[in-house]
Scaffold this motif. Sequence first.
Motif, mmCIF file in Angstrom:
data_model
loop_
_atom_site.group_PDB
_atom_site.id
_atom_site.type_symbol
_atom_site.label_atom_id
_atom_site.label_comp_id
_atom_site.label_asym_id
_atom_site.label_seq_id
_atom_site.Cartn_x
_atom_site.Cartn_y
_atom_site.Cartn_z
ATOM 1 N N LEU A 82 0.867 -1.177 0.000
ATOM 2 C CA LEU A 82 0.000 0.000 0.000
ATOM 3 C C LEU A 82 0.904 1.226 0.000
ATOM 4 C CD1 LEU A 82 -2.728 1.412 0.139
ATOM 5 C CD2 LEU A 82 -2.707 1.064 2.632
ATOM 6 N N LEU A 83 0.805 2.017 -1.056
ATOM 7 C CA LEU A 83 1.650 3.196 -1.218
ATOM 8 C C LEU A 83 0.827 4.456 -0.985
ATOM 9 C CD1 LEU A 83 3.422 2.180 -4.557
ATOM 10 C CD2 LEU A 83 4.046 1.564 -2.212
ATOM 11 N N ILE A 84 1.454 5.439 -0.348
ATOM 12 C CA ILE A 84 0.820 6.740 -0.149
ATOM 13 C C ILE A 84 1.808 7.823 -0.553
ATOM 14 C CG2 ILE A 84 -0.683 5.971 1.734
ATOM 15 C CD1 ILE A 84 1.284 7.552 3.638
ATOM 16 N N SER A 85 1.288 8.999 -0.799
ATOM 17 C CA SER A 85 2.128 10.175 -0.977
ATOM 18 C C SER A 85 1.274 11.409 -0.735
ATOM 19 C CB SER A 85 2.764 10.234 -2.362
ATOM 20 O OG SER A 85 3.795 11.210 -2.357
ATOM 21 N N TYR A 86 1.932 12.488 -0.398
ATOM 22 C CA TYR A 86 1.250 13.746 -0.128
ATOM 23 C C TYR A 86 1.726 14.795 -1.115
ATOM 24 C CZ TYR A 86 0.091 11.639 4.379
ATOM 25 O OH TYR A 86 -0.383 10.813 5.362
ATOM 26 N N ASP A 106 -7.439 10.580 -2.018
ATOM 27 C CA ASP A 106 -8.291 10.383 -0.847
ATOM 28 C C ASP A 106 -8.962 11.698 -0.481
ATOM 29 O OD1 ASP A 106 -9.340 8.968 1.509
ATOM 30 O OD2 ASP A 106 -7.926 10.200 2.635
ATOM 31 N N GLN A 107 -8.184 12.644 0.034
ATOM 32 C CA GLN A 107 -8.740 13.920 0.477
ATOM 33 C C GLN A 107 -7.616 14.876 0.846
ATOM 34 O OE1 GLN A 107 -10.424 13.951 4.529
ATOM 35 N NE2 GLN A 107 -9.800 11.792 4.656
ATOM 36 N N LYS A 108 -7.993 16.126 1.029
ATOM 37 C CA LYS A 108 -7.056 17.084 1.592
ATOM 38 C C LYS A 108 -7.139 16.933 3.102
ATOM 39 C CE LYS A 108 -5.560 21.852 1.667
ATOM 40 N NZ LYS A 108 -5.858 23.247 1.328
ATOM 41 N N LYS A 157 -2.241 18.665 3.568
ATOM 42 C CA LYS A 157 -1.746 18.203 2.271
ATOM 43 C C LYS A 157 -2.765 17.282 1.608
ATOM 44 C CE LYS A 157 3.039 18.548 3.733
ATOM 45 N NZ LYS A 157 4.315 17.859 3.890
ATOM 46 N N TYR A 158 -2.618 17.140 0.293
ATOM 47 C CA TYR A 158 -3.451 16.226 -0.480
ATOM 48 C C TYR A 158 -2.873 14.824 -0.346
ATOM 49 C CZ TYR A 158 -5.201 20.463 -2.765
ATOM 50 O OH TYR A 158 -5.758 21.687 -3.024
ATOM 51 N N LEU A 159 -3.709 13.849 0.022
ATOM 52 C CA LEU A 159 -3.269 12.467 0.205
ATOM 53 C C LEU A 159 -3.653 11.622 -1.002
ATOM 54 C CD1 LEU A 159 -2.129 10.064 1.809
ATOM 55 C CD2 LEU A 159 -4.348 9.908 2.966
ATOM 56 N N TYR A 160 -2.636 11.017 -1.617
ATOM 57 C CA TYR A 160 -2.814 10.086 -2.731
ATOM 58 C C TYR A 160 -2.381 8.696 -2.288
ATOM 59 C CZ TYR A 160 -3.553 14.013 -5.861
ATOM 60 O OH TYR A 160 -4.071 15.128 -6.472
ATOM 61 N N SER A 174 -9.781 -0.702 4.939
ATOM 62 C CA SER A 174 -9.882 -0.822 6.399
ATOM 63 C C SER A 174 -9.481 0.458 7.125
ATOM 64 C CB SER A 174 -9.045 -2.005 6.908
ATOM 65 O OG SER A 174 -7.670 -1.685 6.930
ATOM 66 N N VAL A 175 -8.627 1.264 6.529
ATOM 67 C CA VAL A 175 -8.222 2.527 7.165
ATOM 68 C C VAL A 175 -9.004 3.716 6.606
ATOM 69 C CG1 VAL A 175 -5.936 1.725 7.842
ATOM 70 C CG2 VAL A 175 -6.219 2.878 5.637
ATOM 71 N N GLY A 176 -9.998 3.429 5.760
ATOM 72 C CA GLY A 176 -10.890 4.479 5.282
ATOM 73 C C GLY A 176 -10.384 5.290 4.100
ATOM 74 N N LEU A 177 -9.365 4.807 3.398
ATOM 75 C CA LEU A 177 -8.919 5.535 2.208
ATOM 76 C C LEU A 177 -10.004 5.456 1.147
ATOM 77 C CD1 LEU A 177 -5.151 4.506 1.958
ATOM 78 C CD2 LEU A 177 -6.110 6.677 2.735
ATOM 79 N N GLU A 178 -10.270 6.573 0.520
ATOM 80 C CA GLU A 178 -11.323 6.648 -0.476
ATOM 81 C C GLU A 178 -10.757 7.004 -1.838
ATOM 82 O OE1 GLU A 178 -14.419 9.262 0.829
ATOM 83 O OE2 GLU A 178 -14.594 8.275 2.780
ATOM 84 N N GLN A 179 -11.597 6.879 -2.846
ATOM 85 C CA GLN A 179 -11.268 7.298 -4.207
ATOM 86 C C GLN A 179 -12.202 8.452 -4.549
ATOM 87 O OE1 GLN A 179 -11.656 3.913 -6.783
ATOM 88 N NE2 GLN A 179 -10.141 2.731 -5.687
ATOM 89 N N THR A 180 -11.705 9.666 -4.405
ATOM 90 C CA THR A 180 -12.530 10.852 -4.655
ATOM 91 C C THR A 180 -12.000 11.583 -5.893
ATOM 92 O OG1 THR A 180 -11.215 12.211 -3.161
ATOM 93 C CG2 THR A 180 -13.091 11.059 -2.207
#
Length: 187
Positions: A82-86, A106-108, A157-160, A174-180
């Motif tokens: 699972l990769l994230i970036s801001y 995900d969201q700001k 920050k913007y979360l991708y 499970s951690v609530g990451l969304e596709q917006t």
Amino acid sequence: LKQNHYLRDRMPRATKLVGAAFETGNPDPIAAVFFGFPARAWPVPVLELTRLVRNNDAKISLTQLISFATKQIKQNKQLPQLLISYADPAAGHHGGIYQAASWNFDQKKANYIDGADINGVFVPWRTLRHRYGTSSATAIKNAHPELDVQPHTAEGKYLYWRALDAKAERDAKSVGLEQTAYPKPEL
């Protein structure tokens, strides 16, 4: 990295993978991507793209560099999938590179305390912990009344994010990451 990234001297910590691009015959990289463990704990295994940089005159596609590094991560099942970036709007970034690389938005995130201004100079929270043993502006002020210490608030920050396998997809949910919908650049 220090010459071309907007954070200059704030090097990423806990780096697990670095991808670099070179020009033929030149030993110096023209672009690089850094992945490491996030500074703040997540309840599921996560790897964060912490830096993405290229020389001003480099013609390499950063999405191609991200894609290459992502493939390396996907092949190494010891690394989180699972990769994230801001993307930092305070630096004029809205995440267009992650959008072009087809990452999920995900969201700001909310504004947050990212350090302190000490005698008018910003000091990041990790540096505060290293220097003073705490990142609390109140605790530092109590221990050092001679200093003018004020908490420093950063714009959210913007979360991708991107899941590289089915387990990572379940972890994201499970951690609530969304596709917006992707944010647009501020003009």
